[in-house]
Motif scaffolding. Sequence first.
Motif, PDB file in Angstrom:
ATOM      1  N   HIS A  30      39.261  87.220   3.873  1.00 40.25           N
ATOM      2  CA  HIS A  30      39.567  85.665   4.069  1.00 40.25           C
ATOM      3  C   HIS A  30      40.082  85.824   5.655  1.00 40.25           C
ATOM      4  O   HIS A  30      40.581  86.611   5.991  1.00 40.25           O
ATOM      5  N   ARG A  31      39.755  84.582   6.181  1.00 37.72           N
ATOM      6  CA  ARG A  31      40.317  84.392   7.575  1.00 37.72           C
ATOM      7  C   ARG A  31      40.178  82.650   7.611  1.00 37.72           C
ATOM      8  O   ARG A  31      39.552  82.053   7.329  1.00 37.72           O
ATOM      9  N   GLY A  32      41.438  82.293   8.163  1.00 37.03           N
ATOM     10  CA  GLY A  32      41.500  81.018   8.721  1.00 37.03           C
ATOM     11  C   GLY A  32      42.391  79.932   7.736  1.00 37.03           C
ATOM     12  O   GLY A  32      42.179  78.951   8.151  1.00 37.03           O
ATOM     13  N   PHE A  33      42.780  80.310   6.700  1.00 35.28           N
ATOM     14  CA  PHE A  33      43.423  79.457   5.543  1.00 35.28           C
ATOM     15  C   PHE A  33      44.349  79.935   5.137  1.00 35.28           C
ATOM     16  O   PHE A  33      44.940  81.126   5.130  1.00 35.28           O
ATOM     17  N   GLU A  34      45.305  79.328   4.106  1.00 38.61           N
ATOM     18  CA  GLU A  34      46.169  79.785   3.150  1.00 38.61           C
ATOM     19  C   GLU A  34      45.718  79.855   1.678  1.00 38.61           C
ATOM     20  O   GLU A  34      44.872  78.758   1.279  1.00 38.61           O
ATOM     21  N   THR A  35      46.029  80.829   0.978  1.00 41.74           N
ATOM     22  CA  THR A  35      45.619  80.571  -0.676  1.00 41.74           C
ATOM     23  C   THR A  35      46.841  80.502  -1.461  1.00 41.74           C
ATOM     24  O   THR A  35      48.252  81.325  -0.903  1.00 41.74           O
ATOM     25  N   ILE A  36      47.135  79.777  -2.470  1.00 43.27           N
ATOM     26  CA  ILE A  36      48.305  79.572  -3.394  1.00 43.27           C
ATOM     27  C   ILE A  36      47.752  79.958  -4.688  1.00 43.27           C
ATOM     28  O   ILE A  36      46.751  78.942  -5.320  1.00 43.27           O
ATOM     29  N   THR A  37      47.934  81.032  -5.313  1.00 47.26           N
ATOM     30  CA  THR A  37      47.838  81.342  -6.535  1.00 47.26           C
ATOM     31  C   THR A  37      48.812  81.218  -7.544  1.00 47.26           C
ATOM     32  O   THR A  37      49.889  81.667  -7.254  1.00 47.26           O
ATOM     33  N   TYR A  38      48.653  80.395  -8.584  1.00 50.98           N
ATOM     34  CA  TYR A  38      49.475  79.933  -9.478  1.00 50.98           C
ATOM     35  C   TYR A  38      49.121  80.472 -10.897  1.00 50.98           C
ATOM     36  O   TYR A  38      48.359  80.086 -11.422  1.00 50.98           O
ATOM     37  N   MET A  39      50.169  81.453 -11.595  1.00 48.28           N
ATOM     38  CA  MET A  39      49.600  82.115 -12.565  1.00 48.28           C
ATOM     39  C   MET A  39      50.338  81.215 -13.916  1.00 48.28           C
ATOM     40  O   MET A  39      51.470  81.540 -13.907  1.00 48.28           O
ATOM     41  N   ILE A  40      49.447  80.754 -14.846  1.00 53.95           N
ATOM     42  CA  ILE A  40      50.410  80.198 -15.818  1.00 53.95           C
ATOM     43  C   ILE A  40      50.352  81.030 -17.164  1.00 53.95           C
ATOM     44  O   ILE A  40      51.495  81.219 -17.568  1.00 53.95           O
ATOM     45  N   ALA A  41      49.473  82.191 -17.211  1.00 54.51           N
ATOM     46  CA  ALA A  41      49.704  83.051 -18.340  1.00 54.51           C
ATOM     47  C   ALA A  41      48.740  84.239 -17.546  1.00 54.51           C
ATOM     48  O   ALA A  41      47.627  84.092 -17.271  1.00 54.51           O
ATOM     49  N   GLY A  42      49.341  85.368 -18.018  1.00 54.19           N
ATOM     50  CA  GLY A  42      48.611  86.672 -17.651  1.00 54.19           C
ATOM     51  C   GLY A  42      49.417  87.376 -16.500  1.00 54.19           C
ATOM     52  O   GLY A  42      50.287  87.018 -15.899  1.00 54.19           O
ATOM     53  N   ARG A  43      48.811  88.620 -16.034  1.00 56.33           N
ATOM     54  CA  ARG A  43      49.385  89.453 -15.278  1.00 56.33           C
ATOM     55  C   ARG A  43      48.088  89.770 -14.219  1.00 56.33           C
ATOM     56  O   ARG A  43      47.058  90.477 -14.685  1.00 56.33           O
ATOM     57  N   MET A  44      48.345  89.814 -12.855  1.00 55.42           N
ATOM     58  CA  MET A  44      47.429  90.082 -11.864  1.00 55.42           C
ATOM     59  C   MET A  44      48.050  90.917 -10.709  1.00 55.42           C
ATOM     60  O   MET A  44      49.087  90.529 -10.147  1.00 55.42           O
ATOM     61  N   GLN A  45      47.531  92.090 -10.409  1.00 59.09           N
ATOM     62  CA  GLN A  45      47.612  92.868  -9.532  1.00 59.09           C
ATOM     63  C   GLN A  45      47.009  92.391  -8.093  1.00 59.09           C
ATOM     64  O   GLN A  45      45.930  92.362  -7.931  1.00 59.09           O
ATOM     65  N   HIS A  46      47.883  92.452  -6.997  1.00 50.51           N
ATOM     66  CA  HIS A  46      47.323  92.009  -5.578  1.00 50.51           C
ATOM     67  C   HIS A  46      47.621  93.390  -4.829  1.00 50.51           C
ATOM     68  O   HIS A  46      48.637  93.799  -4.745  1.00 50.51           O
ATOM     69  N   ARG A  47      46.499  93.397  -4.026  1.00 50.22           N
ATOM     70  CA  ARG A  47      46.499  94.696  -2.996  1.00 50.22           C
ATOM     71  C   ARG A  47      45.916  94.110  -1.656  1.00 50.22           C
ATOM     72  O   ARG A  47      44.971  93.502  -1.963  1.00 50.22           O
ATOM     73  N   ASP A  48      46.530  94.361  -0.619  1.00 52.17           N
ATOM     74  CA  ASP A  48      45.614  94.136   0.629  1.00 52.17           C
ATOM     75  C   ASP A  48      45.534  95.222   1.687  1.00 52.17           C
ATOM     76  O   ASP A  48      46.002  96.340   1.551  1.00 52.17           O
ATOM     77  N   GLN A  79      32.838  76.341   7.716  1.00 52.75           N
ATOM     78  CA  GLN A  79      32.946  77.428   6.341  1.00 52.75           C
ATOM     79  C   GLN A  79      31.622  78.236   6.008  1.00 52.75           C
ATOM     80  O   GLN A  79      30.923  77.536   6.019  1.00 52.75           O
ATOM     81  N   TYR A  80      31.869  79.452   5.954  1.00 56.35           N
ATOM     82  CA  TYR A  80      31.013  80.388   5.469  1.00 56.35           C
ATOM     83  C   TYR A  80      31.684  81.333   4.494  1.00 56.35           C
ATOM     84  O   TYR A  80      32.472  82.107   4.808  1.00 56.35           O
ATOM     85  N   GLY A  81      31.491  80.892   3.141  1.00 58.76           N
ATOM     86  CA  GLY A  81      32.338  81.745   2.172  1.00 58.76           C
ATOM     87  C   GLY A  81      33.698  81.818   2.698  1.00 58.76           C
ATOM     88  O   GLY A  81      34.346  80.785   2.300  1.00 58.76           O
ATOM     89  N   PRO A  82      34.310  83.181   2.441  1.00 53.34           N
ATOM     90  CA  PRO A  82      36.004  83.204   2.701  1.00 53.34           C
ATOM     91  C   PRO A  82      36.277  82.982   4.125  1.00 53.34           C
ATOM     92  O   PRO A  82      37.218  83.470   4.265  1.00 53.34           O
ATOM     93  N   PHE A  83      35.501  82.520   5.035  1.00 51.26           N
ATOM     94  CA  PHE A  83      35.873  82.365   6.328  1.00 51.26           C
ATOM     95  C   PHE A  83      35.940  80.797   6.429  1.00 51.26           C
ATOM     96  O   PHE A  83      34.878  80.215   6.327  1.00 51.26           O
ATOM     97  N   VAL A  84      37.060  80.310   7.024  1.00 48.59           N
ATOM     98  CA  VAL A  84      37.015  78.823   7.272  1.00 48.59           C
ATOM     99  C   VAL A  84      37.487  78.617   8.809  1.00 48.59           C
ATOM    100  O   VAL A  84      38.846  78.722   8.888  1.00 48.59           O
ATOM    101  N   MET A  85      36.746  78.141   9.581  1.00 54.53           N
ATOM    102  CA  MET A  85      37.068  78.039  10.940  1.00 54.53           C
ATOM    103  C   MET A  85      36.849  76.565  11.473  1.00 54.53           C
ATOM    104  O   MET A  85      36.636  75.740  10.598  1.00 54.53           O
ATOM    105  N   ASN A  86      36.873  76.405  12.835  1.00 51.00           N
ATOM    106  CA  ASN A  86      36.563  75.309  13.294  1.00 51.00           C
ATOM    107  C   ASN A  86      35.304  74.820  13.983  1.00 51.00           C
ATOM    108  O   ASN A  86      34.721  73.869  14.016  1.00 51.00           O
TER     109      ASN A  86
END
Length: 291
Positions: free
Chosen positions: A69-87, A262-269
């Motif tokens: 990803h480049r150029g923006f913010e992501t907000i992930t809101y989990m209603i139910a379940g468990r998700m592991q994040h690594r970067d 935007q091109y997929g996961p990149f959002v620039m100007n």
Amino acid sequence: MNTSHSTVTHPRKVEHIIAGQPTSDGAGVKLTRVLTQNLQRRLDPFLMLDNFGSDKADDYIAGFPDHPHRGFETITYMIAGRMQHRDSAGNEGLLENGGVQWMVAGKGVIHSEIPQQEEGVMEGFQLWLNLPARNKMTQPWYRDIKAEELPKFRTPEGVDVTVIAGSSHGVAGAVTRETTEPLYLDLHMPAGSRFEQLLPASHNAFVYVYRGEVSIEGKAVPVQRMAILENQAQADGVVIQASADTRVLLIAGQPLNEPIAQYGPFVMNTQEELYQALQDFRDGNFAETAS
């Protein structure tokens, strides 16, 4: 906490009702894309809203392996379940029921989101929030916010409000942003209740119903539909009425009014910035890695 009532005198009306598009992302995770690319200008500063939800493991088990990803913010809101994040910078965290992960991709991050369950329901949302041009190449950052750490209050009518971002009825959310001023509320509304929220007239705003049904200024908004709210100079907020036990997201923000490339996961100007992002990614100069 101050939960004093915020009275709306000139409520916004519904401009359009949108049905999301079924699609898949990551390694085949089935989801509904509620805010699609053709709505980015209308709902600036928001770029995308995905709703994932299934009790069939095959719909989500492969998750979202390493992706940039480049150029923006992501907000992930989990209603139910468990998700592991690594970067790629060595950060990791576990997103669980009712929790939020707020990530600033900035100049670049490669990360993965992998389910930590083999059965049961996995449900949640991912919202993409654009960054202003001056912050596109900022240092990546993220924060995991557990369900019990999210600010919450109950109105006199029994509406349970989770304030993920912004401020509602005197309650400040978990995250604030100066430029885009996002408001992100999760409302659990008993049948027959109403909820009022003040909104600046300049903000773009929408409502997404994920349980039940609501009415906004006489317009019914059924389950799994997004209502884009009109922008009216004299409007000072929105009034939502629940005709059944309902859960709804209310999201608003100050538009950036900047070009979106935007091109997929990149959002620039600009296209040039997109080419640079692709070249950086191909050359391995894209994101920080753990030392």
